[in-house]
Motif scaffolding. Structure first.
Motif, PDB file in Angstrom:
ATOM      1  N   THR A 137       0.808  -1.204   0.000  1.00 23.31           N
ATOM      2  CA  THR A 137       0.000   0.000   0.000  1.00 23.31           C
ATOM      3  C   THR A 137       0.850   1.267   0.000  1.00 23.31           C
ATOM      4  OG1 THR A 137      -1.708  -1.186   1.230  1.00 23.31           O
ATOM      5  CG2 THR A 137      -1.899   1.197   1.171  1.00 23.31           C
ATOM      6  N   ARG A 138       0.406   2.228  -0.847  1.00 22.79           N
ATOM      7  CA  ARG A 138       1.067   3.527  -1.018  1.00 22.79           C
ATOM      8  C   ARG A 138       2.486   3.381  -1.585  1.00 22.79           C
ATOM      9  NH1 ARG A 138      -1.766   3.631   3.518  1.00 22.79           N
ATOM     10  NH2 ARG A 138       0.041   3.098   4.804  1.00 22.79           N
ATOM     11  N   LYS A 139       2.661   2.343  -2.398  1.00 15.89           N
ATOM     12  CA  LYS A 139       3.947   2.134  -3.065  1.00 15.89           C
ATOM     13  C   LYS A 139       3.715   1.869  -4.551  1.00 15.89           C
ATOM     14  CE  LYS A 139       6.334   0.339   1.017  1.00 15.89           C
ATOM     15  NZ  LYS A 139       7.065  -0.830   1.603  1.00 15.89           N
ATOM     16  N   ALA A 140       4.728   2.164  -5.349  1.00 21.37           N
ATOM     17  CA  ALA A 140       4.646   1.955  -6.796  1.00 21.37           C
ATOM     18  C   ALA A 140       5.641   0.871  -7.212  1.00 21.37           C
ATOM     19  CB  ALA A 140       4.936   3.250  -7.535  1.00 21.37           C
ATOM     20  N   PHE A 141       5.243   0.118  -8.228  1.00 20.62           N
ATOM     21  CA  PHE A 141       6.082  -0.994  -8.686  1.00 20.62           C
ATOM     22  C   PHE A 141       6.057  -1.052 -10.206  1.00 20.62           C
ATOM     23  CE2 PHE A 141       4.504  -2.053  -4.512  1.00 20.62           C
ATOM     24  CZ  PHE A 141       5.593  -2.625  -3.858  1.00 20.62           C
ATOM     25  N   GLU A 142       7.168  -1.523 -10.751  1.00 12.48           N
ATOM     26  CA  GLU A 142       7.205  -1.872 -12.158  1.00 12.48           C
ATOM     27  C   GLU A 142       6.725  -3.306 -12.271  1.00 12.48           C
ATOM     28  OE1 GLU A 142      10.450  -0.812 -15.385  1.00 12.48           O
ATOM     29  OE2 GLU A 142      11.029  -2.598 -14.244  1.00 12.48           O
ATOM     30  N   PHE A 143       5.751  -3.507 -13.142  1.00  9.27           N
ATOM     31  CA  PHE A 143       5.078  -4.791 -13.280  1.00  9.27           C
ATOM     32  C   PHE A 143       5.794  -5.598 -14.355  1.00  9.27           C
ATOM     33  CE2 PHE A 143       1.425  -7.523 -14.322  1.00  9.27           C
ATOM     34  CZ  PHE A 143       0.860  -7.720 -13.074  1.00  9.27           C
ATOM     35  N   ASP A 162       4.746  -1.911 -17.164  1.00  6.53           N
ATOM     36  CA  ASP A 162       3.801  -0.879 -16.748  1.00  6.53           C
ATOM     37  C   ASP A 162       4.059  -0.537 -15.280  1.00  6.53           C
ATOM     38  OD1 ASP A 162       2.716  -1.032 -19.234  1.00  6.53           O
ATOM     39  OD2 ASP A 162       0.772  -1.812 -18.615  1.00  6.53           O
ATOM     40  N   THR A 163       3.594   0.637 -14.876  1.00  7.46           N
ATOM     41  CA  THR A 163       3.710   1.060 -13.484  1.00  7.46           C
ATOM     42  C   THR A 163       2.361   0.873 -12.797  1.00  7.46           C
ATOM     43  OG1 THR A 163       5.401   2.696 -13.998  1.00  7.46           O
ATOM     44  CG2 THR A 163       4.206   2.980 -11.932  1.00  7.46           C
ATOM     45  N   ILE A 164       2.378   0.255 -11.616  1.00 10.65           N
ATOM     46  CA  ILE A 164       1.155   0.132 -10.833  1.00 10.65           C
ATOM     47  C   ILE A 164       1.408   0.700  -9.441  1.00 10.65           C
ATOM     48  CG2 ILE A 164       0.243  -1.853 -12.095  1.00 10.65           C
ATOM     49  CD1 ILE A 164       1.192  -3.645  -9.894  1.00 10.65           C
ATOM     50  N   TYR A 165       0.378   1.351  -8.910  1.00 10.34           N
ATOM     51  CA  TYR A 165       0.456   1.948  -7.584  1.00 10.34           C
ATOM     52  C   TYR A 165      -0.715   1.417  -6.768  1.00 10.34           C
ATOM     53  CZ  TYR A 165       0.215   5.423  -3.847  1.00 10.34           C
ATOM     54  OH  TYR A 165       0.150   6.034  -2.612  1.00 10.34           O
ATOM     55  N   PHE A 166      -0.406   0.883  -5.582  1.00  5.19           N
ATOM     56  CA  PHE A 166      -1.426   0.304  -4.724  1.00  5.19           C
ATOM     57  C   PHE A 166      -1.955   1.351  -3.755  1.00  5.19           C
ATOM     58  CE2 PHE A 166       0.961  -3.388  -6.117  1.00  5.19           C
ATOM     59  CZ  PHE A 166      -0.030  -4.337  -6.322  1.00  5.19           C
ATOM     60  N   MET A 172      -3.832   1.806  -9.161  1.00  2.00           N
ATOM     61  CA  MET A 172      -3.678   2.746 -10.268  1.00  2.00           C
ATOM     62  C   MET A 172      -2.637   2.189 -11.223  1.00  2.00           C
ATOM     63  SD  MET A 172      -3.918   6.494  -8.508  1.00  2.00           S
ATOM     64  CE  MET A 172      -2.579   6.193  -7.386  1.00  2.00           C
ATOM     65  N   HIS A 173      -2.847   2.465 -12.486  1.00  2.00           N
ATOM     66  CA  HIS A 173      -2.068   1.799 -13.520  1.00  2.00           C
ATOM     67  C   HIS A 173      -1.653   2.811 -14.577  1.00  2.00           C
ATOM     68  CE1 HIS A 173      -2.474  -0.918 -17.345  1.00  2.00           C
ATOM     69  NE2 HIS A 173      -1.221  -0.642 -17.088  1.00  2.00           N
ATOM     70  N   LYS A 174      -0.374   2.843 -14.867  1.00  4.60           N
ATOM     71  CA  LYS A 174       0.138   3.701 -15.926  1.00  4.60           C
ATOM     72  C   LYS A 174       0.849   2.850 -16.955  1.00  4.60           C
ATOM     73  CE  LYS A 174       3.087   7.713 -16.809  1.00  4.60           C
ATOM     74  NZ  LYS A 174       4.015   8.709 -16.206  1.00  4.60           N
ATOM     75  N   ASN A 175       0.353   2.885 -18.181  1.00  4.26           N
ATOM     76  CA  ASN A 175       0.958   2.133 -19.265  1.00  4.26           C
ATOM     77  C   ASN A 175       2.313   2.719 -19.609  1.00  4.26           C
ATOM     78  OD1 ASN A 175       1.301   1.691 -22.437  1.00  4.26           O
ATOM     79  ND2 ASN A 175       0.050   0.047 -21.621  1.00  4.26           N
TER      80      ASN A 175
END
Length: 249
Positions: A137-143, A162-166, A172-175
């Motif tokens: 939670t409240r972290k971003a990861f490269e998928f 892609d980047t996902i943020y929990f 949240m998802h950024k292509n």
């Protein structure tokens, strides 16, 4: 002669009981719902979302909308049908156990919709125990997911890199090429089931979370029943800019 008949009858009953015991024990375990097909239209497979915990004549079913107060449905496998009866005695279903082979359980539901349900047994090697809410939670990861992994057209799982943020409720998802307005979709939740850390997310296959010296990883099954691994590589981003870039699209 009478004594021989009684002995044969007892042996027959014992063998019959042993066979029924075997039929019911062979499907015990924790199973991921891999995919379903309706009315034998196998080209229209849809990825499964859910998990079955089968043990001691009970089936506990978990998905994103039912993670709390889950009550098991009674079952008994007679070798022809797997009868599921809810405790409220409504919405009962009868499945035919089509096949139990290795890590696969194939069930057939008949009626107005003829449905084949394929489940994959989760190996004990994926059992884990961690405070995932704190780690994600409240972290971003490269998928990072292998390109050869196949999903149905209905699945909205991110692509590799892609980047996902929990967020606490949503992913949240950024292509990697363009921003995708996935704020508040999909919703997600975690459950601890029989030593497994399970993640459910809307329009995603059910995932098992693990952690080792290499970091955090998801394990799941693609539409063809093949297990895949998805690595999460934590990255540092400006969270507010990231949220605003997605919301603005």
């Amino acid at each position: 002669m009478k004594r021989l008949f009684i002995v044969v009858l007892i042996l027959f009953l014992l063998l019959g009981s042993a066979y029924l015991f075997f039929l019911n024990k062979r499907i015990e375990g924790v199973w991921i719902l891999n995919h379903t097909t309706d009315n034998n239209q196998f080209e229209f497979k849809s990825d499964g979302q859910g998990l079955w915990d089968i043990e001691n004549q009970k089936i506990y079913y978990y998905n994103l909308s039912s993670l709390e107060n889950v009550r098991g449905s009674n079952y008994f496998d007679f070798g022809v049908k797997l009868n599921l009866e809810s405790e409220e005695n409504v919405n009962n279903f009868s499945f035919k156990v089509n096949q139990v082979k290795g890590d696969s359980l194939v069930l057939n539901l008949t009626g107005s919709v003829q449905r084949e349900i394929v489940l994959k047994k989760i190996p004990d090697t994926l059992k884990n125990n961690s405070d995932w809410k704190e780690k994600l939670t409240r972290k971003a990861f490269e998928f990072r997911i292998p390109s050869e992994v196949k999903f149905s057209e209905f699945t909205k799982i991110p692509k590799s890199y892609d980047t996902i943020y929990f967020d606490s409720q949503f992913i949240m998802h950024k292509n990697q090429i363009q921003n995708i307005p996935n704020w508040e979709s999909p919703s997600w939740n975690l459950a601890k089931i029989k030593g497994l850390d399970v993640m459910f997310a809307h329009n995603w296959p059910t995932m098992i979370l693990t952690e080792n010296t290499d970091g955090i990883a998801f394990y799941g099954y693609d539409i063809n029943g093949k297990m895949f691994r998805c690595d999460l590589n934590e990255i540092k981003i400006n969270i507010e800019q990231f949220k605003n870039s997605i919301r603005s699209n």
